[in-house]
Design a protein around this motif. Structure first.
Motif, PDB file in Angstrom:
ATOM      1  N   VAL A   1      51.227 -96.719  -8.834  1.00 54.85           N
ATOM      2  CA  VAL A   1      51.327 -97.540  -7.623  1.00 54.85           C
ATOM      3  C   VAL A   1      50.452 -98.784  -7.755  1.00 54.85           C
ATOM      4  O   VAL A   1      50.878 -99.888  -7.396  1.00 54.85           O
ATOM      5  CB  VAL A   1      50.954 -96.714  -6.373  1.00 54.85           C
ATOM      6  CG1 VAL A   1      50.777 -97.608  -5.160  1.00 54.85           C
ATOM      7  CG2 VAL A   1      52.028 -95.669  -6.089  1.00 54.85           C
ATOM      8  N   LEU A   2      49.251 -98.632  -8.284  1.00 57.47           N
ATOM      9  CA  LEU A   2      48.390 -99.798  -8.472  1.00 57.47           C
ATOM     10  C   LEU A   2      48.951-100.759  -9.512  1.00 57.47           C
ATOM     11  O   LEU A   2      48.821-101.975  -9.390  1.00 57.47           O
ATOM     12  CB  LEU A   2      46.983 -99.358  -8.881  1.00 57.47           C
ATOM     13  CG  LEU A   2      46.152 -98.705  -7.780  1.00 57.47           C
ATOM     14  CD1 LEU A   2      44.843 -98.192  -8.365  1.00 57.47           C
ATOM     15  CD2 LEU A   2      45.887 -99.670  -6.645  1.00 57.47           C
ATOM     16  N   TRP A   3      49.574-100.214 -10.549  1.00 55.12           N
ATOM     17  CA  TRP A   3      50.090-101.030 -11.645  1.00 55.12           C
ATOM     18  C   TRP A   3      51.371-101.752 -11.243  1.00 55.12           C
ATOM     19  O   TRP A   3      51.520-102.949 -11.499  1.00 55.12           O
ATOM     20  CB  TRP A   3      50.309-100.128 -12.857  1.00 55.12           C
ATOM     21  CG  TRP A   3      50.886-100.792 -14.056  1.00 55.12           C
ATOM     22  CD1 TRP A   3      50.457-101.956 -14.647  1.00 55.12           C
ATOM     23  CD2 TRP A   3      51.996-100.346 -14.822  1.00 55.12           C
ATOM     24  NE1 TRP A   3      51.237-102.234 -15.735  1.00 55.12           N
ATOM     25  CE2 TRP A   3      52.187-101.268 -15.864  1.00 55.12           C
ATOM     26  CE3 TRP A   3      52.829 -99.248 -14.730  1.00 55.12           C
ATOM     27  CZ2 TRP A   3      53.189-101.124 -16.799  1.00 55.12           C
ATOM     28  CZ3 TRP A   3      53.813 -99.102 -15.677  1.00 55.12           C
ATOM     29  CH2 TRP A   3      53.995-100.033 -16.696  1.00 55.12           C
ATOM     30  N   LEU A   4      52.318-101.047 -10.604  1.00 61.73           N
ATOM     31  CA  LEU A   4      53.621-101.621 -10.292  1.00 61.73           C
ATOM     32  C   LEU A   4      53.750-102.114  -8.857  1.00 61.73           C
ATOM     33  O   LEU A   4      54.564-102.977  -8.581  1.00 61.73           O
ATOM     34  CB  LEU A   4      54.724-100.570 -10.526  1.00 61.73           C
ATOM     35  CG  LEU A   4      54.960-100.109 -11.944  1.00 61.73           C
ATOM     36  CD1 LEU A   4      55.991 -99.005 -11.966  1.00 61.73           C
ATOM     37  CD2 LEU A   4      55.398-101.257 -12.825  1.00 61.73           C
ATOM     38  N   GLY A   5      53.017-101.547  -7.960  1.00 61.04           N
ATOM     39  CA  GLY A   5      53.223-101.807  -6.545  1.00 61.04           C
ATOM     40  C   GLY A   5      53.952-100.621  -5.929  1.00 61.04           C
ATOM     41  O   GLY A   5      54.589 -99.824  -6.628  1.00 61.04           O
ATOM     42  N   PHE A   6      53.876-100.515  -4.601  1.00 56.22           N
ATOM     43  CA  PHE A   6      54.395 -99.326  -3.933  1.00 56.22           C
ATOM     44  C   PHE A   6      55.901 -99.162  -4.103  1.00 56.22           C
ATOM     45  O   PHE A   6      56.378 -98.102  -4.504  1.00 56.22           O
ATOM     46  CB  PHE A   6      54.037 -99.362  -2.445  1.00 56.22           C
ATOM     47  CG  PHE A   6      54.598 -98.200  -1.679  1.00 56.22           C
ATOM     48  CD1 PHE A   6      54.034 -96.943  -1.814  1.00 56.22           C
ATOM     49  CD2 PHE A   6      55.699 -98.352  -0.861  1.00 56.22           C
ATOM     50  CE1 PHE A   6      54.552 -95.853  -1.134  1.00 56.22           C
ATOM     51  CE2 PHE A   6      56.221 -97.271  -0.175  1.00 56.22           C
ATOM     52  CZ  PHE A   6      55.649 -96.024  -0.308  1.00 56.22           C
ATOM     53  N   PHE A   7      56.687-100.186  -3.797  1.00 48.47           N
ATOM     54  CA  PHE A   7      58.143-100.029  -3.803  1.00 48.47           C
ATOM     55  C   PHE A   7      58.698 -99.891  -5.221  1.00 48.47           C
ATOM     56  O   PHE A   7      59.644 -99.131  -5.446  1.00 48.47           O
ATOM     57  CB  PHE A   7      58.814-101.170  -3.048  1.00 48.47           C
ATOM     58  CG  PHE A   7      58.566-101.098  -1.573  1.00 48.47           C
ATOM     59  CD1 PHE A   7      59.171-100.113  -0.805  1.00 48.47           C
ATOM     60  CD2 PHE A   7      57.698-101.966  -0.953  1.00 48.47           C
ATOM     61  CE1 PHE A   7      58.931-100.012   0.550  1.00 48.47           C
ATOM     62  CE2 PHE A   7      57.446-101.877   0.405  1.00 48.47           C
ATOM     63  CZ  PHE A   7      58.065-100.897   1.158  1.00 48.47           C
ATOM     64  N   GLN A   8      58.109-100.584  -6.177  1.00 50.60           N
ATOM     65  CA  GLN A   8      58.544-100.415  -7.560  1.00 50.60           C
ATOM     66  C   GLN A   8      58.211 -99.020  -8.054  1.00 50.60           C
ATOM     67  O   GLN A   8      59.010 -98.387  -8.756  1.00 50.60           O
ATOM     68  CB  GLN A   8      57.894-101.467  -8.466  1.00 50.60           C
ATOM     69  CG  GLN A   8      58.434-102.852  -8.266  1.00 50.60           C
ATOM     70  CD  GLN A   8      57.691-103.615  -7.181  1.00 50.60           C
ATOM     71  OE1 GLN A   8      56.869-103.065  -6.456  1.00 50.60           O
ATOM     72  NE2 GLN A   8      57.976-104.897  -7.062  1.00 50.60           N
ATOM     73  N   ALA A   9      57.038 -98.516  -7.678  1.00 49.40           N
ATOM     74  CA  ALA A   9      56.664 -97.152  -8.063  1.00 49.40           C
ATOM     75  C   ALA A   9      57.578 -96.136  -7.390  1.00 49.40           C
ATOM     76  O   ALA A   9      57.985 -95.147  -8.008  1.00 49.40           O
ATOM     77  CB  ALA A   9      55.205 -96.879  -7.694  1.00 49.40           C
TER      78      ALA A   9
ATOM     79  N   PHE B   1      60.704 -96.648  -6.491  1.00 49.25           N
ATOM     80  CA  PHE B   1      61.982 -96.730  -7.203  1.00 49.25           C
ATOM     81  C   PHE B   1      61.909 -96.008  -8.551  1.00 49.25           C
ATOM     82  O   PHE B   1      62.841 -95.280  -8.920  1.00 49.25           O
ATOM     83  CB  PHE B   1      62.378 -98.198  -7.419  1.00 49.25           C
ATOM     84  CG  PHE B   1      63.643 -98.360  -8.196  1.00 49.25           C
ATOM     85  CD1 PHE B   1      64.869 -98.070  -7.615  1.00 49.25           C
ATOM     86  CD2 PHE B   1      63.609 -98.806  -9.498  1.00 49.25           C
ATOM     87  CE1 PHE B   1      66.045 -98.208  -8.336  1.00 49.25           C
ATOM     88  CE2 PHE B   1      64.773 -98.946 -10.228  1.00 49.25           C
ATOM     89  CZ  PHE B   1      65.997 -98.654  -9.642  1.00 49.25           C
ATOM     90  N   LEU B   2      60.808 -96.180  -9.274  1.00 47.66           N
ATOM     91  CA  LEU B   2      60.632 -95.494 -10.556  1.00 47.66           C
ATOM     92  C   LEU B   2      60.662 -93.981 -10.373  1.00 47.66           C
ATOM     93  O   LEU B   2      61.324 -93.270 -11.128  1.00 47.66           O
ATOM     94  CB  LEU B   2      59.316 -95.930 -11.206  1.00 47.66           C
ATOM     95  CG  LEU B   2      58.951 -95.252 -12.518  1.00 47.66           C
ATOM     96  CD1 LEU B   2      59.965 -95.604 -13.598  1.00 47.66           C
ATOM     97  CD2 LEU B   2      57.561 -95.655 -12.945  1.00 47.66           C
ATOM     98  N   MET B   3      59.973 -93.491  -9.345  1.00 49.03           N
ATOM     99  CA  MET B   3      59.947 -92.042  -9.102  1.00 49.03           C
ATOM    100  C   MET B   3      61.311 -91.524  -8.659  1.00 49.03           C
ATOM    101  O   MET B   3      61.697 -90.408  -9.010  1.00 49.03           O
ATOM    102  CB  MET B   3      58.861 -91.705  -8.099  1.00 49.03           C
ATOM    103  CG  MET B   3      57.492 -91.868  -8.708  1.00 49.03           C
ATOM    104  SD  MET B   3      56.210 -91.623  -7.531  1.00 49.03           S
ATOM    105  CE  MET B   3      55.005 -92.756  -8.162  1.00 49.03           C
ATOM    106  N   LEU B   4      62.056 -92.333  -7.917  1.00 52.02           N
ATOM    107  CA  LEU B   4      63.426 -91.962  -7.553  1.00 52.02           C
ATOM    108  C   LEU B   4      64.294 -91.843  -8.804  1.00 52.02           C
ATOM    109  O   LEU B   4      65.050 -90.875  -8.951  1.00 52.02           O
ATOM    110  CB  LEU B   4      64.009 -92.985  -6.581  1.00 52.02           C
ATOM    111  CG  LEU B   4      65.449 -92.756  -6.170  1.00 52.02           C
ATOM    112  CD1 LEU B   4      65.556 -91.526  -5.271  1.00 52.02           C
ATOM    113  CD2 LEU B   4      65.999 -93.972  -5.471  1.00 52.02           C
ATOM    114  N   CYS B   5      64.173 -92.804  -9.712  1.00 51.29           N
ATOM    115  CA  CYS B   5      64.939 -92.755 -10.963  1.00 51.29           C
ATOM    116  C   CYS B   5      64.543 -91.547 -11.808  1.00 51.29           C
ATOM    117  O   CYS B   5      65.402 -90.885 -12.397  1.00 51.29           O
ATOM    118  CB  CYS B   5      64.733 -94.040 -11.758  1.00 51.29           C
ATOM    119  SG  CYS B   5      65.489 -95.490 -11.025  1.00 51.29           S
ATOM    120  N   ILE B   6      63.262 -91.239 -11.864  1.00 51.84           N
ATOM    121  CA  ILE B   6      62.799 -90.058 -12.600  1.00 51.84           C
ATOM    122  C   ILE B   6      63.367 -88.799 -11.971  1.00 51.84           C
ATOM    123  O   ILE B   6      63.815 -87.886 -12.672  1.00 51.84           O
ATOM    124  CB  ILE B   6      61.258 -90.019 -12.647  1.00 51.84           C
ATOM    125  CG1 ILE B   6      60.740 -91.143 -13.533  1.00 51.84           C
ATOM    126  CG2 ILE B   6      60.756 -88.672 -13.144  1.00 51.84           C
ATOM    127  CD1 ILE B   6      59.231 -91.341 -13.459  1.00 51.84           C
TER     128      ILE B   6
END
Length: 76
Positions: free
Chosen positions: A31-39, A41-46
């Motif tokens: 979350v710190l690296w990508l930002g909340f919404f990008q993180a 989205f990444l977790m949704l894809c995972i």
């Protein structure tokens, strides 16, 4: 020898807390690296990838599952 006993004792008694704490650290770093919404989205894809992988591991037919999920005649 004593160090291995300590590690085994910690793993045996605190495995859930240890793994979940490491998972929380990982999620926080993402979350710190990508930002909340990008993180998010990444977790949704995972999660979707994990779900599809589970279906494939259990030898389930993905097209049959999609037929149940999508409206009739959608893929024709």
């Amino acid at each position: 020898m004593m160090f291995n006993d300590i590690i085994n004792d910690i793993w045996k008694n605190y495995r859930g807390r240890l793994l979940c704490s490491l998972f929380g650290l990982f999620i926080g770093a993402v979350v710190l690296w990508l930002g909340f919404f990008q993180a998010l989205f990444l977790m949704l894809c995972i999660g979707v990838g994990f779900f599809i992988g589970t279906k494939l591991d259990h030898k389930e037919d993905l097209l049959e599952w999609l037929d149940r999920l999508l409206p009739p005649g959608y893929h024709r």
